[in-house]
Design a protein around this motif. Structure first.
Motif, PDB file in Angstrom:
ATOM      1  N   LEU A 306       0.835  -1.201   0.000  1.00 40.76           N
ATOM      2  CA  LEU A 306       0.000   0.000   0.000  1.00 40.76           C
ATOM      3  C   LEU A 306       0.872   1.253   0.000  1.00 40.76           C
ATOM      4  O   LEU A 306       1.887   1.312   0.703  1.00 40.76           O
ATOM      5  CB  LEU A 306      -0.905   0.038   1.228  1.00 40.76           C
ATOM      6  N   ALA A 307       0.460   2.250  -0.779  1.00 40.27           N
ATOM      7  CA  ALA A 307       1.057   3.580  -0.716  1.00 40.27           C
ATOM      8  C   ALA A 307       0.057   4.484  -0.008  1.00 40.27           C
ATOM      9  O   ALA A 307      -1.092   4.610  -0.443  1.00 40.27           O
ATOM     10  CB  ALA A 307       1.368   4.106  -2.109  1.00 40.27           C
ATOM     11  N   LEU A 308       0.483   5.077   1.102  1.00 40.17           N
ATOM     12  CA  LEU A 308      -0.391   5.928   1.904  1.00 40.17           C
ATOM     13  C   LEU A 308       0.116   7.368   1.897  1.00 40.17           C
ATOM     14  O   LEU A 308       1.319   7.615   1.824  1.00 40.17           O
ATOM     15  CB  LEU A 308      -0.425   5.437   3.357  1.00 40.17           C
ATOM     16  N   GLN A 309      -0.835   8.286   2.002  1.00 41.91           N
ATOM     17  CA  GLN A 309      -0.484   9.683   2.193  1.00 41.91           C
ATOM     18  C   GLN A 309      -0.884  10.083   3.602  1.00 41.91           C
ATOM     19  O   GLN A 309      -2.045   9.932   3.995  1.00 41.91           O
ATOM     20  CB  GLN A 309      -1.183  10.568   1.169  1.00 41.91           C
ATOM     21  N   ARG A 310       0.084  10.598   4.371  1.00 45.70           N
ATOM     22  CA  ARG A 310      -0.156  11.006   5.755  1.00 45.70           C
ATOM     23  C   ARG A 310       0.579  12.321   6.020  1.00 45.70           C
ATOM     24  O   ARG A 310       1.784  12.402   5.812  1.00 45.70           O
ATOM     25  CB  ARG A 310       0.318   9.927   6.726  1.00 45.70           C
ATOM     26  N   ASP A 311      -0.172  13.307   6.448  1.00 47.12           N
ATOM     27  CA  ASP A 311       0.409  14.616   6.754  1.00 47.12           C
ATOM     28  C   ASP A 311       1.218  15.161   5.576  1.00 47.12           C
ATOM     29  O   ASP A 311       2.308  15.734   5.735  1.00 47.12           O
ATOM     30  CB  ASP A 311       1.309  14.534   7.997  1.00 47.12           C
ATOM     31  N   GLY A 312       0.675  14.964   4.366  1.00 46.39           N
ATOM     32  CA  GLY A 312       1.320  15.512   3.177  1.00 46.39           C
ATOM     33  C   GLY A 312       2.475  14.699   2.639  1.00 46.39           C
ATOM     34  O   GLY A 312       3.077  15.056   1.621  1.00 46.39           O
ATOM     35  N   ARG A 313       2.815  13.606   3.303  1.00 46.72           N
ATOM     36  CA  ARG A 313       3.916  12.759   2.848  1.00 46.72           C
ATOM     37  C   ARG A 313       3.404  11.383   2.444  1.00 46.72           C
ATOM     38  O   ARG A 313       2.444  10.880   3.028  1.00 46.72           O
ATOM     39  CB  ARG A 313       4.967  12.597   3.944  1.00 46.72           C
ATOM     40  N   GLU A 314       4.069  10.793   1.468  1.00 44.63           N
ATOM     41  CA  GLU A 314       3.689   9.449   1.023  1.00 44.63           C
ATOM     42  C   GLU A 314       4.628   8.431   1.669  1.00 44.63           C
ATOM     43  O   GLU A 314       5.838   8.658   1.780  1.00 44.63           O
ATOM     44  CB  GLU A 314       3.755   9.342  -0.493  1.00 44.63           C
ATOM     45  N   ARG A 315       4.048   7.335   2.119  1.00 44.70           N
ATOM     46  CA  ARG A 315       4.851   6.273   2.730  1.00 44.70           C
ATOM     47  C   ARG A 315       4.367   4.928   2.215  1.00 44.70           C
ATOM     48  O   ARG A 315       3.190   4.750   1.891  1.00 44.70           O
ATOM     49  CB  ARG A 315       4.765   6.324   4.258  1.00 44.70           C
ATOM     50  N   GLN A 316       5.275   3.979   2.117  1.00 49.14           N
ATOM     51  CA  GLN A 316       4.963   2.629   1.661  1.00 49.14           C
ATOM     52  C   GLN A 316       4.761   1.712   2.866  1.00 49.14           C
ATOM     53  O   GLN A 316       5.533   1.757   3.828  1.00 49.14           O
ATOM     54  CB  GLN A 316       6.095   2.086   0.781  1.00 49.14           C
ATOM     55  N   VAL A 317       3.716   0.890   2.789  1.00 45.85           N
ATOM     56  CA  VAL A 317       3.385  -0.015   3.884  1.00 45.85           C
ATOM     57  C   VAL A 317       3.129  -1.404   3.305  1.00 45.85           C
ATOM     58  O   VAL A 317       2.495  -1.541   2.252  1.00 45.85           O
ATOM     59  CB  VAL A 317       2.128   0.455   4.647  1.00 45.85           C
ATOM     60  N   VAL A 318       3.620  -2.419   3.996  1.00 44.76           N
ATOM     61  CA  VAL A 318       3.312  -3.799   3.647  1.00 44.76           C
ATOM     62  C   VAL A 318       2.405  -4.367   4.739  1.00 44.76           C
ATOM     63  O   VAL A 318       2.765  -4.358   5.920  1.00 44.76           O
ATOM     64  CB  VAL A 318       4.586  -4.663   3.519  1.00 44.76           C
ATOM     65  N   VAL A 319       1.235  -4.833   4.339  1.00 49.34           N
ATOM     66  CA  VAL A 319       0.251  -5.371   5.278  1.00 49.34           C
ATOM     67  C   VAL A 319       0.039  -6.844   4.964  1.00 49.34           C
ATOM     68  O   VAL A 319      -0.195  -7.214   3.802  1.00 49.34           O
ATOM     69  CB  VAL A 319      -1.094  -4.629   5.174  1.00 49.34           C
ATOM     70  N   ARG A 320       0.086  -7.667   5.979  1.00 49.42           N
ATOM     71  CA  ARG A 320      -0.173  -9.100   5.802  1.00 49.42           C
ATOM     72  C   ARG A 320      -1.665  -9.334   5.984  1.00 49.42           C
ATOM     73  O   ARG A 320      -2.190  -9.324   7.105  1.00 49.42           O
ATOM     74  CB  ARG A 320       0.612  -9.923   6.819  1.00 49.42           C
ATOM     75  N   SER A 321      -2.387  -9.535   4.878  1.00 41.41           N
ATOM     76  CA  SER A 321      -3.833  -9.731   4.940  1.00 41.41           C
ATOM     77  C   SER A 321      -4.171 -11.101   5.509  1.00 41.41           C
ATOM     78  O   SER A 321      -3.339 -12.021   5.518  1.00 41.41           O
ATOM     79  CB  SER A 321      -4.455  -9.586   3.552  1.00 41.41           C
ATOM     80  N   VAL A 322      -5.407 -11.221   6.009  1.00 38.19           N
ATOM     81  CA  VAL A 322      -5.882 -12.494   6.543  1.00 38.19           C
ATOM     82  C   VAL A 322      -7.244 -12.821   5.926  1.00 38.19           C
ATOM     83  O   VAL A 322      -7.911 -11.954   5.348  1.00 38.19           O
ATOM     84  CB  VAL A 322      -6.019 -12.461   8.080  1.00 38.19           C
ATOM     85  N   ASP A 323      -7.649 -14.069   6.051  1.00 35.11           N
ATOM     86  CA  ASP A 323      -8.980 -14.509   5.632  1.00 35.11           C
ATOM     87  C   ASP A 323      -9.962 -14.103   6.718  1.00 35.11           C
ATOM     88  O   ASP A 323      -9.927 -14.624   7.831  1.00 35.11           O
ATOM     89  CB  ASP A 323      -8.970 -16.028   5.448  1.00 35.11           C
ATOM     90  N   ARG A 324     -10.836 -13.150   6.409  1.00 37.73           N
ATOM     91  CA  ARG A 324     -11.765 -12.615   7.399  1.00 37.73           C
ATOM     92  C   ARG A 324     -12.596 -13.712   8.056  1.00 37.73           C
ATOM     93  O   ARG A 324     -12.865 -13.675   9.264  1.00 37.73           O
ATOM     94  CB  ARG A 324     -12.690 -11.599   6.734  1.00 37.73           C
ATOM     95  N   MET A 325     -13.004 -14.724   7.291  1.00 31.07           N
ATOM     96  CA  MET A 325     -13.854 -15.778   7.837  1.00 31.07           C
ATOM     97  C   MET A 325     -13.155 -16.566   8.936  1.00 31.07           C
ATOM     98  O   MET A 325     -13.809 -17.138   9.805  1.00 31.07           O
ATOM     99  CB  MET A 325     -14.308 -16.723   6.716  1.00 31.07           C
TER     100      MET A 325
END
Length: 334
Positions: A306-325
């Motif tokens: 994910l590329a996020l924008q926070r407080d005017g700056r862009e940062r890259q984040v890696v999120v480990r998704s899960v099976d919601r069920m």
């Protein structure tokens, strides 16, 4: 109940308004509408201790459902029975009947409940596949239980719907005027056929950008292709998909985080309320629909970029998704 006893009068009004109805005999049409109304029951639900959904939906929940099968299978909206520990069917007579959860389907939003003793209720038929319901069509909305009521509504629009809780369906039905007892309520056409199951109160039923209060109904047409799967497995395969634990809103071509679920992948990745999601797996994000469809295109458990924008700056984040069920407290019967 007084309001439900007005079914015959409402049916006559509906019959008169729907001059294009397939059945020209008003008395037969009124009988079909009465049968549809009688198929709507109330649901009182207690959720298991420690269930995550208590934080947003509460532990005690009440709503409606519609008897749809010869075995008195009840179709309702899924969030009513999400992580349920005890389910009681509330009949018009005031009697309570125990039931068990058969399915909770994240992808469609449906829930299925089976009474543990016979109800003696004739099921409501589903509208035929491909049945056309023009905008402005007079329809009947019925809720069940102690406060059950019946009213006439009109179809305001039919369009895709993306929910803030990582949810998207095609062909959602939007009606007006608004009902506050919408959860699990039945939406019927002039022939007494089930068109949808009540989900939400919305402020944009017309979908034209103007304020127009109404309700969103999950189309019953989504059920037949997955019904056997729901009975056998308790959910559809489409429900086993990547989940991050985000509540987001779409604002002027961007997707902004407004809530993060406790102990979720998003929380673990230090995502924050107010972050704007600019891209997912290298693909630009301009709408909830685009965000969800890209998220769900991969395996349920994977690294999501994910590329996020926070407080005017862009940062890259890696999120480990899960099976919601796999994160849900198991409801009885599933």
């Amino acid at each position: 109940m007084l309001l439900r006893s007005l079914c015959l009068a409402a049916a006559c009004c509906l019959s008169a308004a729907a001059t294009h109805a397939a059945d020209p005999e008003p008395s037969r049409q009124a009988q079909a509408l009465r049968q549809a109304s009688d198929a709507v029951i109330g649901l009182d639900v207690t959720v298991a201790d420690g269930a995550r959904s208590i934080e947003t939906l509460g532990r005690q929940r009440s709503g409606s459902g519609v008897v749809i099968g010869p075995d008195e299978l009840v179709l309702t909206i899924g969030y009513l029975i999400l992580e349920a520990d005890d389910v009681q069917i509330a009949l018009d007579s005031g009697k309570r009947v125990p039931a068990r959860v058969i399915a909770y389907d994240l992808a469609s939003g449906f829930g299925l409940v089976q009474p543990l003793v016979p109800l003696g209720i004739v099921p409501a038929p589903l509208a035929p596949p491909g049945a056309d319901t023009p905008a402005g069509e007079p329809l009947m909305v019925v809720s069940g239980g102690d406060e059950g009521a019946l009213s006439i509504a009109r179809l305001a629009s039919r369009r895709a719907f993306s929910g803030y809780w990582e949810y998207h369906i095609e062909g959602a039905l939007f009606t007006a005027p608004a009902r506050t007892d919408h959860s699990g309520a039945g939406l019927f056409n002039a022939q007494g056929e089930l068109l949808g199951i009540g989900s939400l109160l919305v402020m944009d039923a017309m979908g034209d950008g103007e304020r127009s209060p109404g309700n969103m109904f999950v189309p019953a047409a989504l059920l037949p292709p997955i019904l056997a799967e729901l009975r056998q497995h308790g959910s559809s395969q489409a429900s086993h998909r990547a989940w991050l634990g985000l509540n987001c809103v779409e604002q002027q071509g961007s997707v902004r985080i407004v809530r993060i679920s406790r102990d979720s992948p998003a929380e673990h990745a230090d995502m924050r309320v107010g972050d704007v999601i600019k891209s997912i797996d290298g693909r630009p994000v301009a709408s909830l629909e685009a965000f969800y469809k890209t998220l769900w295109a991969g395996s349920a458990e994977r690294d999501v970029q994910l590329a996020l924008q926070r407080d005017g700056r862009e940062r890259q984040v890696v999120v480990r998704s899960v099976d919601r069920m796999q994160t849900l407290a198991r409801a009885k019967g599933i």
